[in-house]
Design a protein around this motif. Structure first.
Motif, mmCIF file in Angstrom:
data_model
loop_
_atom_site.group_PDB
_atom_site.id
_atom_site.type_symbol
_atom_site.label_atom_id
_atom_site.label_comp_id
_atom_site.label_asym_id
_atom_site.label_seq_id
_atom_site.Cartn_x
_atom_site.Cartn_y
_atom_site.Cartn_z
ATOM 1 N N GLY A 19 0.839 -1.186 0.000
ATOM 2 C CA GLY A 19 0.000 0.000 0.000
ATOM 3 C C GLY A 19 0.870 1.229 0.000
ATOM 4 N N ARG A 24 7.167 5.485 1.528
ATOM 5 C CA ARG A 24 7.299 4.974 0.168
ATOM 6 C C ARG A 24 7.216 6.098 -0.851
ATOM 7 N NH1 ARG A 24 3.832 -0.623 0.885
ATOM 8 N NH2 ARG A 24 5.633 -1.842 1.550
ATOM 9 N N PRO A 126 -3.079 9.073 -5.152
ATOM 10 C CA PRO A 126 -4.168 10.029 -5.376
ATOM 11 C C PRO A 126 -4.305 11.084 -4.282
ATOM 12 C CG PRO A 126 -4.956 7.739 -5.481
ATOM 13 C CD PRO A 126 -3.571 7.708 -4.936
ATOM 14 N N ALA B 66 -9.506 7.419 -5.360
ATOM 15 C CA ALA B 66 -8.608 8.034 -4.381
ATOM 16 C C ALA B 66 -8.730 7.411 -2.998
ATOM 17 C CB ALA B 66 -8.867 9.538 -4.300
ATOM 18 N N LYS B 69 -6.356 2.092 -0.727
ATOM 19 C CA LYS B 69 -5.090 2.159 0.018
ATOM 20 C C LYS B 69 -3.901 1.872 -0.905
ATOM 21 C CE LYS B 69 -6.403 2.407 4.548
ATOM 22 N NZ LYS B 69 -7.406 3.421 4.194
ATOM 23 N N ALA B 70 -4.113 1.003 -1.878
ATOM 24 C CA ALA B 70 -3.047 0.643 -2.814
ATOM 25 C C ALA B 70 -3.583 0.765 -4.235
ATOM 26 C CB ALA B 70 -2.547 -0.758 -2.524
ATOM 27 N N PRO B 71 -3.757 1.998 -4.699
ATOM 28 C CA PRO B 71 -4.444 2.194 -5.987
ATOM 29 C C PRO B 71 -3.812 1.478 -7.170
ATOM 30 C CG PRO B 71 -3.583 4.271 -5.115
ATOM 31 C CD PRO B 71 -3.440 3.265 -4.047
ATOM 32 N N LEU B 72 -2.478 1.344 -7.178
ATOM 33 C CA LEU B 72 -1.850 0.692 -8.337
ATOM 34 C C LEU B 72 -2.182 -0.799 -8.411
ATOM 35 C CD1 LEU B 72 1.743 2.176 -8.784
ATOM 36 C CD2 LEU B 72 -0.360 2.816 -9.932
ATOM 37 N N HIS B 73 -2.547 -1.389 -7.262
ATOM 38 C CA HIS B 73 -2.948 -2.801 -7.284
ATOM 39 C C HIS B 73 -4.419 -2.943 -7.663
ATOM 40 C CE1 HIS B 73 0.881 -3.991 -5.912
ATOM 41 N NE2 HIS B 73 0.774 -3.453 -4.723
ATOM 42 N N THR B 100 6.298 3.758 -4.767
ATOM 43 C CA THR B 100 5.164 4.290 -3.997
ATOM 44 C C THR B 100 4.350 3.172 -3.347
ATOM 45 O OG1 THR B 100 3.721 4.271 -5.941
ATOM 46 C CG2 THR B 100 4.906 6.322 -5.485
ATOM 47 N N HIS B 101 4.413 1.967 -3.927
ATOM 48 C CA HIS B 101 3.643 0.849 -3.393
ATOM 49 C C HIS B 101 4.549 -0.265 -2.865
ATOM 50 C CE1 HIS B 101 0.402 2.879 -5.370
ATOM 51 N NE2 HIS B 101 -0.467 1.954 -5.057
ATOM 52 N N GLY B 144 1.374 -2.838 -10.968
ATOM 53 C CA GLY B 144 0.783 -3.319 -9.717
ATOM 54 C C GLY B 144 -0.063 -4.563 -9.894
#
Lengths: 284, 337
Positions: A19, A24, A126, B66, B69-73, B100-101, B144
């Motif tokens: 997450g 990160r 986002p 938005a 919690k883990a938008p790329l996944h 970022t993830h 992701g």
């Protein structure tokens, strides 16, 4: 087909439960920061300018001191400066460092928008204030460290030059350390202001011009425009906070050190907060 | 799963997306089709939370983008082939995105390999061709291993091998149960890739249906009839809802009546027929039909003699004088939702 690798990975990556968190995002912004050639060039230029100017300044100061030894008029001028001319030699390139690193601040943010990178950045994270604050931290800390290190190296380079003119400079003295730290904080602040301008204007040229306008044009313009208001307002320009902050004693007609610190702080906080607010509201 | 409800986006005077509602189901490739400027990209940007809707809302896998919690996944998107800093290498771009993830380096190598970028991964993304840029965008979207994939015009600038690859990838991911949402202005591309189609024109949804159903609803069945006595047969066939066109000697194109009835009439009146062929419209024709009134930027050539390849004009390529294209507007209105 190469697509076969897609699903094998599916279980692995979702099970890990990745997450987004601020550390990160910070890591991501730091990777972005150090993987641009233009950033490295600007950082190298800053260090070079700081060291070069200090060396020039050391030589110039030495010449001045020599002249002062024979010329009573010059000696009087030297005494008026507080007697210690060499102390500001390591930070003599600071005006250029603030210009370069301020521009770097502008560029790092405006280029996100001009290249379209912002869409990738804010799709991955986002909550837009996170990448903004992470970038701000990277830019400010990098500017601080670079200025501090260049100042110290500049001091080391100036020492033998000053020595040849029989001038003493103690890099470990309280005032030397104060100059190094305060100037580095000041440059970090300028970079933060630059980054906010880059975020607000989303345009590299516009951001850099605004920064130059604020730090180089406004002080001169305010001096030329007659009237008490401009004379007073001039003290509150961000570029005019550095002298009160580094002065050994309070100079009349300038801000007190604590006032200058507050003014500079406001010059950072207001654009940063405004930039974050606008970033949240505006479409990317 | 993507669910949009009353999604609307107004830029100043212009309404880019005008209250669209649709659902993109998992396990299928859903094509998002519309002419240039129809609102496809704006809709996709709103899904990704990059543009704020003027009204309405959209969720992906049950939550606004938005809020994940883990938008790329959850969602991988190719919104713009050049959503990359031009001076950074492809590898470093993916590295920054992955960071970022906390996505491991192994996955970066995987997507680079998958998209065929290995040879150029260390080069600056600014020097990439359009096709390479698209591949990098797709690599970014796959990073992701998301449940939902959104691809805006993914085949633009790709070579035939690349087009084939995107098509296979989309179908493969859909089979894996993922939601795949692909926009295009090319019906032919969508006909080969998509199971379901959402057609948008001037910011409104004008069709939300399967590929087969779209052809069915948008085309009138036509029959090609060859006869030496075209004028007599023409008179015999003429009647309620029947349309007869003649483009070649001894050849009629008839719509509004089925082939069996044509044959019966011909037999009854002893008119020789030596060919009777049912014609089916292509998806492309159905698309022209559907979006004819919705094309934002009409080419001015279309009023001329029917320039070949002129989209949205009456003379569709491969279908000269196609009667289905000149069908009354009333049949179109009936199928709009």
């Amino acid at each position: 087909m190469r697509t076969a690798t897609v699903s094998r990975k599916a279980a692995a990556s979702s099970a890990a439960g990745h997450g987004v968190n601020f550390l990160r995002v910070l890591d991501s912004e730091f990777i972005k920061f150090r993987t641009l050639m233009s950033t490295k060039i600007l950082l190298a230029c800053t260090a070079l300018v700081m060291v070069g100017f200090a060396a020039l300044s050391a030589w110039g100061t030495g010449q001045f001191a020599d002249a002062a030894a024979q010329d009573p008029e010059a000696a009087a001028a030297m005494a008026a400066q507080g007697g210690d001319l060499a102390i500001t030699v390591p930070t003599s390139g600071i005006a250029f460092a603030q210009l370069i690193l301020g521009s770097l601040g502008v560029l790092l943010m405006s280029s996100e928008f001009t290249t379209g990178m912002a869409r990738s950045t804010f799709a991955a994270v986002p909550r837009r204030t996170q990448p903004f604050l992470a970038k701000l931290a990277v830019v400010a800390v990098a500017s601080f460290i670079l200025t501090a290190v260049s100042t110290y190296i500049a001091g080391l380079v100036s020492l033998p030059i000053l020595d040849s003119f029989d001038l003493k400079l103690d890099l470990g003295s309280q005032q030397s350390i104060k100059l190094l730290i305060v100037n580095s904080i000041y440059v970090a602040a300028v970079a933060a202001i630059g980054m906010s301008l880059g975020s607000l204007l989303r345009n590299s040229a516009g951001g850099i011009m605004s920064l130059v306008g604020l730090f180089f044009v406004a002080p001169i313009a305010f001096q030329l425009i007659p009237g008490e208001f401009f004379e007073e307002a001039r003290k509150y320009l961000p570029g005019n906070t550095i002298n009160p902050l580094t002065a050994v004693e309070h100079v009349p007609d300038t801000l007190e050190a604590w006032q200058a610190a507050l003014v500079l702080g406001a010059w950072v906080v207001v654009p940063v907060v405004l930039a974050m607010f606008v970033l949240k509201k505006r479409d990317v | 799963m993507i669910e949009a409800t009353g999604l609307r986006k107004v830029y100043g005077e212009k309404t880019a997306v005008d209250g669209v509602s649709f659902t993109v189901q998992p396990g299928k490739v859903t094509g998002f089709l519309g002419p240039n400027g129809a609102g496809k990209s704006t809709t996709m940007r709103m899904i990704m939370g990059l543009d704020r809707p003027t009204a309405g809302h959209v969720t992906v896998n049950g939550l606004p983008y938005a809020k994940h919690k883990a938008p790329l996944h959850q969602v991988g998107a190719l919104l713009d082939a050049k959503a990359v800093h031009t001076s950074r290498s492809a590898y470093n771009h993916l590295r920054a995105m992955a960071a970022t993830h906390g996505i491991p380096k192994k996955r970066i190598d995987e997507v680079i390999d998958m998209t065929g970028l290995s040879a150029v991964a260390k080069k600056k993304a600014g020097g990439f061709s359009l096709g390479m840029g698209q591949r990098l965008g797709i690599a970014n979207a796959l990073l992701g291993d998301p449940q939902t994939l959104i691809l805006d015009e993914p085949v633009n600038g790709l070579d035939p091998e690349g087009v084939q690859w995107v098509r296979n990838l989309a179908r493969y991911l859909a089979r894996e149960g993922k939601t795949v949402f692909i926009s295009s202005h090319l019906m032919s591309e969508m006909a080969q890739t998509a199971d379901h189609l959402i057609v948008i024109g001037r910011g409104r949804i004008i069709a939300d249906t399967t590929v087969d159903a779209l052809i069915e609803s948008q085309t009138r069945k036509r029959t090609l009839v060859r006869t030496p006595d075209t004028s007599r047969l023409g008179v015999l066939l003429a009647g309620e809802g029947v349309r007869v066109d003649q483009n070649e000697p001894e050849t009629l194109e008839v719509s509004g009546i089925d082939p069996r009835r044509i044959a019966e009439l011909a037999l009854e009146h002893r008119v020789l027929i030596y060919e009777l062929t049912p014609l089916t419209s292509s998806l492309e024709e159905a698309y022209f039909q559907l979006t004819r009134d919705e094309v934002e930027y009409h080419s001015h050539l279309e009023s001329g003699t029917g320039a070949p390849g002129n989209r949205g004009g009456p003379a569709a390529p491969g279908a000269p004088g196609n009667p289905a294209l000149s069908a009354p507007a009333a049949t179109m209105e009936g199928t709009r939702r």
